[in-house]
Design a protein around this motif. Structure first.
Motif, short mmCIF file in Angstrom:
data_model
loop_
_atom_site.label_atom_id
_atom_site.label_comp_id
_atom_site.label_asym_id
_atom_site.label_seq_id
_atom_site.Cartn_x
_atom_site.Cartn_y
_atom_site.Cartn_z
N UNK A 17 -14.51 -0.83 9.12
CA UNK A 17 -14.52 -1.52 7.84
C UNK A 17 -14.14 -0.53 6.76
N UNK A 18 -13.36 -0.97 5.78
CA UNK A 18 -12.91 -0.08 4.73
C UNK A 18 -12.64 -0.88 3.47
N UNK A 19 -12.15 -0.19 2.43
CA UNK A 19 -11.89 -0.87 1.17
C UNK A 19 -10.83 -1.96 1.31
N UNK A 20 -9.89 -1.75 2.20
CA UNK A 20 -8.86 -2.75 2.40
C UNK A 20 -9.45 -4.04 2.96
N UNK A 21 -10.43 -3.91 3.85
CA UNK A 21 -11.10 -5.08 4.38
C UNK A 21 -11.87 -5.83 3.31
N UNK A 51 -7.75 8.81 -4.45
CA UNK A 51 -8.44 9.79 -3.61
C UNK A 51 -8.02 9.73 -2.15
N UNK A 52 -7.19 8.77 -1.77
CA UNK A 52 -6.80 8.63 -0.37
C UNK A 52 -5.66 9.58 -0.04
N UNK A 53 -5.85 10.45 0.94
CA UNK A 53 -4.75 11.36 1.33
C UNK A 53 -3.67 10.62 2.09
N UNK A 54 -2.49 11.19 2.11
CA UNK A 54 -1.38 10.57 2.83
C UNK A 54 -1.66 10.47 4.33
N UNK A 57 -4.41 6.65 7.82
CA UNK A 57 -3.59 5.62 8.44
C UNK A 57 -4.43 4.37 8.68
N UNK A 58 -3.78 3.23 8.69
CA UNK A 58 -4.48 1.96 8.92
C UNK A 58 -3.75 1.16 9.97
N UNK A 98 -0.32 -9.27 5.86
CA UNK A 98 1.12 -9.12 6.09
C UNK A 98 1.90 -8.84 4.81
N UNK A 99 1.47 -9.44 3.68
CA UNK A 99 2.28 -9.36 2.48
C UNK A 99 1.72 -8.49 1.37
N UNK A 100 0.41 -8.23 1.38
CA UNK A 100 -0.21 -7.49 0.28
C UNK A 100 -0.70 -6.11 0.71
N UNK A 101 -1.35 -6.04 1.88
CA UNK A 101 -1.94 -4.78 2.34
C UNK A 101 -0.95 -3.61 2.37
N UNK A 102 0.32 -3.80 2.81
CA UNK A 102 1.23 -2.65 2.88
C UNK A 102 1.38 -1.90 1.56
N UNK A 103 1.29 -2.61 0.43
CA UNK A 103 1.45 -1.94 -0.87
C UNK A 103 0.19 -1.23 -1.32
N UNK A 104 -0.91 -1.41 -0.61
CA UNK A 104 -2.18 -0.82 -1.01
C UNK A 104 -2.56 0.39 -0.18
N UNK A 105 -1.73 0.78 0.76
CA UNK A 105 -2.03 1.91 1.65
C UNK A 105 -1.10 3.09 1.34
N UNK A 106 -1.60 4.32 1.46
CA UNK A 106 -0.73 5.48 1.28
C UNK A 106 0.48 5.44 2.22
#
Length: 222
Positions: A17-21, A51-54, A57-58, A98-106
C-alpha cells in the motif's frame, strides 16, 4: 498496487500500500464524506512527490472491472465490503491506474494485466520487475513462492479477544501465521478496511465505536 523501492546502498522496500493507492481510492469513491481527490492529489504534489527518488518503482497488478467482480463472487462477504461491489468503483480505479497513475510516479509504473493469467504467471512477471530493478534475491524467492498458500487459521491465543472485539465482521480473515513482534506475538488480519456505517458514512471500521484505536488492553490480532 505494489511499490518497489530500490536505491544504492539501501535495503529494498516492498510496499503493498502506498500514496498512489490512497489517491486511487480518493479518485474512485463517490462518498461525500471522503477526502476529495483534488485535496489528496494537491497534498501528494506538495509533500510526497518531491521526496520520491527516481529509484522508486511501482508495479500495478491490473484486472478489468468485470473480471474483478467475478473473481470476488459478485457479492460482498461482509457488509463493510459492499462498496467494492459497485461496478462504478472498480471502473474508476481501472481508469486511474491506466490513465492517471503514470503521471504521478517518478518512473511510469509497470502495468501487469492479470486477466486470464494464472497466479503463477503473475508472480513470475512481478519477479521479472524485481529482477530488472536489481533485486535478484527477492525476485528468486518470489518466483519460487506458491500462489495457492492456504489461509492460516486464527491462533487460539487470539480467539477470545478477536471474538470480543467483533470477530470476522470487525477484523476480517487472518492472512499471516502468528509472528513474533517486540517481545510478544501478533497475527495480521485485514483490519482497517473502508466500511459503510449505519449512518451511511464511509470510514475505517472500529468495532468499539468512538474512542482510541487500537484499543488498550491485552495482546490482540491486528
Amino acid at each position: 498496487m505494489r511499490r518497489l523501492a530500490c536505491a544504492p546502498d539501501t535495503r529494498p522496500l516492498i510496499s503493498d500500500r502506498n500514496h498512489l493507492g490512497a489517491l486511487a481510492y480518493c479518485y474512485a469513491t463517490r462518498e461525500e464524506d471522503c477526502l476529495p481527490y483534488r485535496t489528496a492529489r494537491d497534498f501528494y504534489a506538495r509533500r510526497v512527490a518531491p521526496e520520491l527518488p527516481e529509484t522508486v518503482l511501482t508495479a500495478i497488478l491490473l484486472v478489468s472491472p468485470g473480471r474483478s467482480l467475478t473473481r470476488r463472487g459478485n457479492v460482498a462477504e461482509l457488509p463493510r465490503g459492499k462498496q467494492w461491489f459497485d461496478e462504478g468503483l472498480p471502473e474508476r480505479l481501472h481508469h486511474f491506474c491506466t490513465d492517471i497513475a503514470p503521471s504521478l510516479c517518478p518512473t511510469p509504473p509497470t502495468v501487469i494485466n492479470t486477466d486470464g493469467a494464472t497466479p503463477e504467471t503473475v508472480l513470475a512477471q512481478v519477479a521479472g520487475v524485481l529482477a530488472d530493478a536489481g533485486l535478484d534475491q527477492t525476485a528468486q524467492r518470489l518466483a519460487s513462492a506458491t500462489a495457492h498458500a492456504p489461509r492460516p487459521p486464527l491462533d487460539p491465543r487470539f480467539v477470545d479477544t478477536y471474538t470480543q472485539l467483533g470477530g470476522l465482521e470487525a477484523f476480517g480473515h487472518p492472512f499471516t501465521p502468528p509472528i513474533a513482534h517486540r517481545g510478544g506475538t501478533v497475527q495480521l488480519c485485514r483490519l482497517g478496511a473502508p466500511h459503510h456505517d449505519p449512518a451511511g458514512h464511509t470510514r475505517l471500521w472500529n468495532p468499539l465505536g468512538p474512542g482510541p484505536w487500537p484499543p488498550p488492553g491485552p495482546a490482540w490480532s491486528r
